[in-house]
Write a protein that holds these residues in place. Structure first.
Motif, mmCIF file in Angstrom:
data_model
loop_
_atom_site.group_PDB
_atom_site.id
_atom_site.type_symbol
_atom_site.label_atom_id
_atom_site.label_comp_id
_atom_site.label_asym_id
_atom_site.label_seq_id
_atom_site.Cartn_x
_atom_site.Cartn_y
_atom_site.Cartn_z
ATOM 1 N N VAL A 132 18.703 12.187 -19.919
ATOM 2 C CA VAL A 132 19.546 13.179 -20.608
ATOM 3 C C VAL A 132 19.017 14.582 -20.385
ATOM 4 N N VAL A 133 17.695 14.723 -20.330
ATOM 5 C CA VAL A 133 17.088 16.043 -20.123
ATOM 6 C C VAL A 133 16.669 16.229 -18.671
ATOM 7 N N GLY A 134 17.062 15.308 -17.801
ATOM 8 C CA GLY A 134 16.699 15.387 -16.394
ATOM 9 C C GLY A 134 17.862 15.838 -15.531
ATOM 10 N N SER A 135 17.753 15.561 -14.249
ATOM 11 C CA SER A 135 18.782 15.979 -13.307
ATOM 12 C C SER A 135 19.970 15.021 -13.348
ATOM 13 N N VAL A 136 21.117 15.524 -12.915
ATOM 14 C CA VAL A 136 22.317 14.686 -12.842
ATOM 15 C C VAL A 136 22.120 13.572 -11.825
ATOM 16 N N ALA A 137 21.326 13.842 -10.790
ATOM 17 C CA ALA A 137 21.120 12.857 -9.727
ATOM 18 C C ALA A 137 20.500 11.575 -10.267
ATOM 19 N N ILE A 138 19.573 11.691 -11.219
ATOM 20 C CA ILE A 138 18.919 10.501 -11.753
ATOM 21 C C ILE A 138 19.888 9.717 -12.638
ATOM 22 N N GLU B 3 16.622 -3.295 -19.458
ATOM 23 C CA GLU B 3 15.852 -2.442 -20.356
ATOM 24 C C GLU B 3 15.401 -1.170 -19.644
ATOM 25 N N SER B 4 14.960 -1.310 -18.414
ATOM 26 C CA SER B 4 14.487 -0.155 -17.647
ATOM 27 C C SER B 4 15.623 0.820 -17.355
ATOM 28 N N ASN C 2 11.628 9.686 -12.831
ATOM 29 C CA ASN C 2 12.896 10.408 -12.978
ATOM 30 C C ASN C 2 12.992 11.673 -12.143
ATOM 31 N N GLU C 3 11.843 12.198 -11.718
ATOM 32 C CA GLU C 3 11.874 13.411 -10.898
ATOM 33 C C GLU C 3 12.132 13.080 -9.422
ATOM 34 N N GLN C 4 12.267 11.786 -9.103
ATOM 35 C CA GLN C 4 12.509 11.356 -7.727
ATOM 36 C C GLN C 4 13.752 10.461 -7.671
ATOM 37 N N PRO C 5 14.948 11.048 -7.727
ATOM 38 C CA PRO C 5 16.185 10.252 -7.762
ATOM 39 C C PRO C 5 16.354 9.306 -6.575
ATOM 40 N N ASP C 6 15.965 9.745 -5.380
ATOM 41 C CA ASP C 6 16.118 8.872 -4.201
ATOM 42 C C ASP C 6 15.241 7.639 -4.326
ATOM 43 N N LEU C 7 14.037 7.836 -4.821
ATOM 44 C CA LEU C 7 13.114 6.714 -5.001
ATOM 45 C C LEU C 7 13.648 5.734 -6.039
ATOM 46 N N VAL C 8 14.131 6.254 -7.160
ATOM 47 C CA VAL C 8 14.689 5.406 -8.220
ATOM 48 C C VAL C 8 15.907 4.648 -7.700
ATOM 49 N N SER C 9 16.767 5.321 -6.969
ATOM 50 C CA SER C 9 17.977 4.688 -6.445
ATOM 51 C C SER C 9 17.643 3.540 -5.493
ATOM 52 N N GLU C 10 16.697 3.769 -4.580
ATOM 53 C CA GLU C 10 16.293 2.723 -3.643
ATOM 54 C C GLU C 10 15.645 1.546 -4.376
ATOM 55 N N ALA C 11 14.813 1.863 -5.377
ATOM 56 C CA ALA C 11 14.153 0.797 -6.138
ATOM 57 C C ALA C 11 15.171 -0.042 -6.907
ATOM 58 N N LEU C 12 16.162 0.616 -7.495
ATOM 59 C CA LEU C 12 17.206 -0.105 -8.230
ATOM 60 C C LEU C 12 17.986 -1.044 -7.315
ATOM 61 N N THR D 238 0.840 -1.209 0.000
ATOM 62 C CA THR D 238 0.000 0.000 0.000
ATOM 63 C C THR D 238 0.870 1.252 0.000
ATOM 64 N N LEU D 239 1.931 1.242 0.780
ATOM 65 C CA LEU D 239 2.855 2.384 0.811
ATOM 66 C C LEU D 239 3.494 2.601 -0.556
ATOM 67 N N ILE D 240 3.985 1.534 -1.164
ATOM 68 C CA ILE D 240 4.641 1.648 -2.468
ATOM 69 C C ILE D 240 3.671 2.161 -3.524
ATOM 70 N N ASP D 241 2.410 1.790 -3.399
ATOM 71 C CA ASP D 241 1.396 2.149 -4.395
ATOM 72 C C ASP D 241 0.827 3.547 -4.184
ATOM 73 N N ASP D 242 1.171 4.186 -3.068
ATOM 74 C CA ASP D 242 0.603 5.505 -2.789
ATOM 75 C C ASP D 242 1.116 6.548 -3.774
ATOM 76 N N TYR D 243 0.336 7.614 -3.974
ATOM 77 C CA TYR D 243 0.709 8.629 -4.957
ATOM 78 C C TYR D 243 1.727 9.621 -4.426
ATOM 79 N N GLN D 244 1.924 9.671 -3.101
ATOM 80 C CA GLN D 244 2.863 10.628 -2.529
ATOM 81 C C GLN D 244 4.266 10.006 -2.454
ATOM 82 N N PRO D 245 5.267 10.679 -3.011
ATOM 83 C CA PRO D 245 6.620 10.112 -3.080
ATOM 84 C C PRO D 245 7.194 9.699 -1.736
#
Length: 360
Positions: free
Chosen positions: A220-226, A210-211, A173-183, A124-131
């Motif tokens: 490429v057009v996003g932040s360096v953090a991502i 692939e992802s 891509n607008e949430q680098p911390d979230l992407v990093s933890e998921a990876l 439920t937490l992962i599926d929530d809309y709030q980052p």
């Protein structure tokens, strides 16, 4: 209650303060007391709420805490009329704080008996809309995976469900911390839920690869953090490839070499890109000779640029990685081909590239 309860209540309030860190100030301490009152006798035996005491407390009462203070609020049976659109019950009363506190004080093998209580709330937490809730869910899921047996994750089916829940987060891509933890969670999870080098294992590794490449293309057009988040994952994924390495060698090398060459002046990103190149070269050893050109181009251009910079620890780190890549190429490539390439670099600038190639 027995006399001289003042000290005991102060200890209990201290425990509650720990539980409620990073939660809303409006959360009622009396509400939490309602759910912890059954542990007063245990707490009264300790002069201080030490880490060890808290873990023993949670171990003895985890199931009750989860049922009464967490699951009751995550339940879908809550009457619709009482649920605010933006504030479902589990987002109030410090529920997420209690959930996080309980799980972080639970270790293997104590997870197995409470899995059925934990998994629905995490998803439920992962599926929530709030980052912030998504991030909390991913971190809790990783903690569960780290403290669960592989057979438990497979038998319960939670590992498969969690993989499918984490993979779409790589598009945020607008949430680098979230992407990093998921990876990190995905790299950790795949070997736990699938037999290494099996067909399902390779299928999941390919979906992850692939992802990552898709994420780098959009980054490429996003932040360096991502970009850094995706680069940080490549060495781990490369080590999982096995027989898939041949297929993914060119895409991973191409992306990593381009970032290494084009991000001049951004040393942290270049270091991550260089480590990615190094990892892919080590894993794709038999076929590297065909790609030595793009690798040497990015290494040589980067080497030339960083030697115009002021010395620093980051320059030293990047220098060491670039020199190691050259050593790996010498060992992996056809001797006559790579020697000819190295001789050409020395002819271009013996002083500059002589330092790069001093170990080969």
């Amino acid at each position: 209650m027995r006399k001289n309860n003042g000290g005991m209540w102060m200890i209990l309030y201290s425990l509650i303060a720990i539980v409620m860190r990073s939660t809303l100030v409006a959360c009622s301490a009396m509400h939490l007391l309602t759910h912890f009152v059954g542990t007063l006798d245990f707490i009264a035996q300790h002069s201080q709420p030490s880490t060890k005491s808290r873990k023993v407390l949670i171990k003895r009462n985890a199931e009750r805490i989860l049922r009464e203070s967490v699951c009751a609020y995550f339940s879908r049976k809550t009457p619709a009329a009482t649920v605010a659109v933006d504030r479902p019950p589990w987002k109030r009363h410090g529920v997420v704080a209690i959930f996080r506190f309980t799980l972080h004080n639970t270790r293997h093998p104590d997870f197995a008996p409470i899995q059925h209580l934990v998994f629905p709330a995490v998803l439920t937490l992962i599926d929530d809309y709030q980052p912030e809730y998504k991030l909390a869910g991913v971190r809790l899921a990783r903690h569960i995976a780290e403290n669960s047996r592989e057979m438990d994750l497979r038998a319960s089916g939670f590992g498969q469900v969690l993989f499918e829940a984490l993979l779409p987060l790589l598009t945020y891509n607008e949430q680098p911390d979230l992407v990093s933890e998921a990876l990190e969670g995905l790299v950790q999870l795949i070997p736990m839920i699938e037999v290494r080098n099996s067909e399902p294992y390779h299928a999941k590794v390919e979906r992850l690869a692939e992802s990552i490449l898709r994420g780098l293309a959009f980054a490429v057009v996003g932040s360096v953090a991502i970009i850094r988040a995706f680069l940080r994952a490549i060495p781990g994924v490369a080590s999982m490839m096995g027989i898939l390495t041949i297929k993914w060698l060119q895409p991973f090398l191409g992306a990593s070499c381009d970032i290494l060459r084009l991000h001049q002046g951004d040393l942290p990103t270049q270091i991550l890109a260089a480590r990615s190149v190094e990892a892919v070269v080590q894993e794709g050893w038999p076929r590297i000779n065909a790609y030595r050109g793009i690798i040497l181009r990015s290494v040589a251009e980067t080497w030339k640029t960083i030697h115009a910079e002021e010395p620093s620890s980051e320059i030293s780190d990047l220098t060491a990685i670039l020199k190691k890549i050259c050593v790996l190429l010498k060992e992996a490539c056809v001797s006559a081909d790579i020697d000819r390439d190295y001789d050409l670099l020395r002819l271009m600038d013996a002083q500059l590239y002589g330092l790069l190639l001093e170990d080969v």
